[in-house]
Motif scaffolding. Structure first.
Motif: not given
Length: 428
Positions: A63-90
């Motif tokens: 989703a980030i890559e697709i919107l990036k092609d239109a110069n739209m920055n997808l950001r400010k992610f939230k989740t209830n999964s600590n594992e997914l949050r860790k993957l995003w940070n890494e």
């Protein structure tokens, strides 16, 4: 326009049209991500659960890559999964909200990430009613402030009925309410603080769908002279034969000022139930084995299971819509005491809603085997309807040799015909 301006009336439409035009190019190569991006609300993306943490990570990355092609920055992610949050940070996905930020507000609904529940944001409403007066203007201002997209406080927001009562009195905008209406208004305001105690589980199912064996959709409808509405639940059976039910959504409408008899109001509730069915079946992609629609009105069920052309225009038009949105075989009868939509049609205070498993999790019998469910009335709905019973009365009148005296076509009410016929027979 070569830009997407902000602050203009048509800005939300331009933004949505631009995004949809852009992501349509990726429909074939990124099918799941394309469907995900279709859930964008203005400039925010709200996505549901994924099969696994890694699947969720891949979707977010695409989703980030697709919107990036239109110069739209997808950001400010939230989740209830600590594992997914860790993957995003890494992987260097920026603006990931830290674990300390454990809530997210969406359309006046607060998502608590710790216990994975929803609740309404009551603070703006509490601040509003602090200095409110007992006037029509203040009641309307408060009613307009309530934004319950899911509908889980539908029984409580029948403040709209109070607005209708105020309108009947013909009061000015800033006139004091009569004592009776004033007491109702103050009693309603005193309960608003309880909104902070009312929560709803985000998850519909306690286990992944692939580990279950039975999923059904149940929608209940009901009506009263005050209001009509419908409420929907999922019924889910696990591989271990454990049965769960969960609240999906509810809708309510205030009965029109032009008085309608109760069967017609029940039919309006059935129309609302059929629309909810049509909406839910189009939105949920997983396979629902069967849908059940429940009503406690035998007359409305007669109409729904009958032939629309037999009825007058009001009933006929609504029966046509119901039959186009649902199958006649999906409609079943339950008693009024076992109908949770009774909360929607008659209203309830917040304390009753909070303590009611009946409202939040459907009737107890829905979480048992099907042989314990209510049985349909002992009559054939398809062959016996109100129109046919009226024809039998007309035939009886003809046999009494009153056909030459009474013109049946001039009577729109069976009750009036019977009354006139009885007087004719007394004088015969």
């Amino acid at each position: 326009m070569n830009r997407v301006p902000f602050g203009v009336t048509l800005s939300p439409f331009i933004l949505a049209a631009t995004i949809k035009f852009h992501i349509r190019k990726y429909k074939e190569d990124y099918r799941e991500t394309y469907e995900l991006l279709n859930t964008l609300y203005v400039d925010d993306l709200f996505a549901g659960s994924s099969e696994s943490v890694y699947k969720a990570f891949d979707l977010s990355k695409d989703a980030i890559e697709i919107l990036k092609d239109a110069n739209m920055n997808l950001r400010k992610f939230k989740t209830n999964s600590n594992e997914l949050r860790k993957l995003w940070n890494e992987n260097g996905i920026g603006d990931v909200c830290e674990s300390g930020e454990r809530s997210l507000k969406v359309l006046e609904i607060i998502w608590n990430l710790n216990n994975d529940t929803f609740k309404l944001d009551a603070q703006p409403l509490l601040e509003l009613i602090k200095n409110l007066k007992n006037s029509k203007r203040c009641v309307l201002k408060t009613a307009a402030k309530i934004f319950d997209t899911i509908g889980f406080i539908s029984p409580f927001v029948l403040i709209k009925c109070l607005m209708q009562e105020i309108w009947k009195y013909g009061l000015g905008w800033d006139e004091q309410l009569p004592t009776e209406l004033k007491n109702k208004w103050e009693n309603w305001c005193s309960q608003v603080c309880l909104l902070n105690d009312l929560t709803l589980e985000r998850k519909y199912f306690p286990y992944p769908l692939d580990k279950g064996k039975d999923l059904k959709l149940h929608i209940f409808c009901d009506a009263s002279p005050r209001a009509f509405g419908a409420v929907a639940y999922f019924r889910y059976v696990t591989a271990n034969d454990d049965i769960y039910s969960s609240f999906i959504t509810a809708k309510s409408r205030v009965s029109p000022l032009k008085k309608l008899n109760l069967p017609r109001l029940e039919l309006l509730g059935a129309v609302l139930a059929s629309r909810i069915l049509k909406y839910l079946t189009s939105k949920f992609k997983f396979h629902i084995l069967k849908s059940f629609l429940w009503s406690d009105s035998s007359i409305a069920l007669h109409w729904i299971k009958g032939k629309a052309s037999n009825y007058k225009q009001f009933v006929s038009n609504r029966v046509i819509e119901i039959q186009s949105n649902s199958d006649q075989s999906d409609w079943h009868h339950c008693s009024g005491r076992e109908n949770p939509a009774d909360y929607v049609s008659r209203g309830a205070n917040l304390e009753a809603i909070i303590n009611s498993q009946f409202w939040m999790h459907s009737p107890q019998w829905l979480r048992t085997m099907e042989n314990n469910w209510p049985k349909n009335l002992n009559c054939d709905f398809s062959s016996t309807d109100p129109c046919e019973s009226e024809e039998q009365v007309f035939t009886f009148a003809c046999e009494l040799n009153t056909a030459s005296i009474i013109n049946l076509s001039k009577f729109s009410s069976l009750q009036k015909l019977l009354r006139v016929t009885s007087w004719v027979l007394r004088c015969a």
